[in-house]
Write a protein that holds these residues in place. Structure first.
Motif, PDB file in Angstrom:
ATOM      1  N   ALA A   2       0.829  -1.203   0.000  1.00  3.22           N
ATOM      2  CA  ALA A   2       0.000   0.000   0.000  1.00  3.22           C
ATOM      3  C   ALA A   2       0.864   1.254   0.000  1.00  3.22           C
ATOM      4  O   ALA A   2       0.554   2.225  -0.691  1.00  3.22           O
ATOM      5  CB  ALA A   2      -0.932  -0.005   1.202  1.00  3.22           C
ATOM      6  N   ILE A   3       1.944   1.227   0.745  1.00  3.06           N
ATOM      7  CA  ILE A   3       2.843   2.380   0.787  1.00  3.06           C
ATOM      8  C   ILE A   3       3.467   2.599  -0.587  1.00  3.06           C
ATOM      9  O   ILE A   3       3.553   3.718  -1.069  1.00  3.06           O
ATOM     10  CB  ILE A   3       3.924   2.189   1.866  1.00  3.06           C
ATOM     11  N   ARG A   4       3.884   1.538  -1.210  1.00  6.84           N
ATOM     12  CA  ARG A   4       4.470   1.641  -2.550  1.00  6.84           C
ATOM     13  C   ARG A   4       3.452   2.211  -3.541  1.00  6.84           C
ATOM     14  O   ARG A   4       3.790   3.049  -4.366  1.00  6.84           O
ATOM     15  CB  ARG A   4       4.958   0.275  -3.021  1.00  6.84           C
ATOM     16  N   LEU A  38       8.673   2.456   6.062  1.00  5.09           N
ATOM     17  CA  LEU A  38       9.568   3.263   5.233  1.00  5.09           C
ATOM     18  C   LEU A  38      11.032   3.020   5.600  1.00  5.09           C
ATOM     19  O   LEU A  38      11.889   2.906   4.714  1.00  5.09           O
ATOM     20  CB  LEU A  38       9.215   4.747   5.359  1.00  5.09           C
ATOM     21  N   ASN A  39      11.325   2.915   6.874  1.00  9.24           N
ATOM     22  CA  ASN A  39      12.698   2.632   7.295  1.00  9.24           C
ATOM     23  C   ASN A  39      13.157   1.261   6.826  1.00  9.24           C
ATOM     24  O   ASN A  39      14.324   1.072   6.479  1.00  9.24           O
ATOM     25  CB  ASN A  39      12.842   2.792   8.802  1.00  9.24           C
ATOM     26  N   THR A  40      12.249   0.300   6.796  1.00  5.73           N
ATOM     27  CA  THR A  40      12.574  -1.019   6.249  1.00  5.73           C
ATOM     28  C   THR A  40      12.874  -0.915   4.755  1.00  5.73           C
ATOM     29  O   THR A  40      13.836  -1.510   4.259  1.00  5.73           O
ATOM     30  CB  THR A  40      11.417  -2.014   6.491  1.00  5.73           C
ATOM     31  N   LEU A  41      12.076  -0.137   4.031  1.00  4.78           N
ATOM     32  CA  LEU A  41      12.307   0.055   2.600  1.00  4.78           C
ATOM     33  C   LEU A  41      13.636   0.757   2.336  1.00  4.78           C
ATOM     34  O   LEU A  41      14.299   0.477   1.340  1.00  4.78           O
ATOM     35  CB  LEU A  41      11.153   0.833   1.975  1.00  4.78           C
ATOM     36  N   GLU A  46      14.961   0.289  -1.412  1.00  7.42           N
ATOM     37  CA  GLU A  46      13.777   0.580  -2.225  1.00  7.42           C
ATOM     38  C   GLU A  46      13.533   2.079  -2.278  1.00  7.42           C
ATOM     39  O   GLU A  46      12.976   2.574  -3.242  1.00  7.42           O
ATOM     40  CB  GLU A  46      12.542  -0.106  -1.638  1.00  7.42           C
ATOM     41  N   VAL A  47      13.900   2.789  -1.209  1.00  2.00           N
ATOM     42  CA  VAL A  47      13.722   4.238  -1.122  1.00  2.00           C
ATOM     43  C   VAL A  47      14.968   4.853  -0.505  1.00  2.00           C
ATOM     44  O   VAL A  47      15.801   4.157   0.071  1.00  2.00           O
ATOM     45  CB  VAL A  47      12.492   4.640  -0.283  1.00  2.00           C
ATOM     46  N   ARG A  59      11.876   2.653  -6.549  1.00  2.00           N
ATOM     47  CA  ARG A  59      12.003   1.829  -7.745  1.00  2.00           C
ATOM     48  C   ARG A  59      10.618   1.453  -8.227  1.00  2.00           C
ATOM     49  O   ARG A  59       9.726   1.147  -7.437  1.00  2.00           O
ATOM     50  CB  ARG A  59      12.764   0.530  -7.458  1.00  2.00           C
ATOM     51  N   VAL A  60      10.450   1.482  -9.523  1.00  2.82           N
ATOM     52  CA  VAL A  60       9.175   1.075 -10.115  1.00  2.82           C
ATOM     53  C   VAL A  60       9.347  -0.307 -10.697  1.00  2.82           C
ATOM     54  O   VAL A  60      10.228  -0.554 -11.500  1.00  2.82           O
ATOM     55  CB  VAL A  60       8.738   2.072 -11.201  1.00  2.82           C
TER      56      VAL A  60
END
Length: 61
Positions: A2-4, A38-41, A46-47, A59-60
């Motif tokens: 969902a965040i992505r 977000l911190n995990t990503l 990823e971010v 990344r898409v």
């Protein structure tokens, strides 16, 4: 996921509060979970966490 999805539709750096408000059923209630996600990503590259407290460089797939 969902965040992505929220981030991909935005196309600009966002902070955790903005991401949580954009999520269905979100807001302050889920903000701490969004921060953790977000911190995990960030750890998985990823971010990128920016100095101003926003996240960018998604990344898409």
């Amino acid at each position: 996921m969902a965040i992505r999805a929220v981030r991909q539709t935005s196309g600009r750096p966002m902070d955790a509060a903005t991401v949580s408000r954009a999520s269905k059923g979100g807001g302050k209630r889920i903000e701490q979970c969004v921060v953790q996600a977000l911190n995990t990503l960030v750890r998985y590259a990823e971010v990128t966490a920016l100095p101003n407290g926003t996240y960018a460089g998604w990344r898409v797939a």
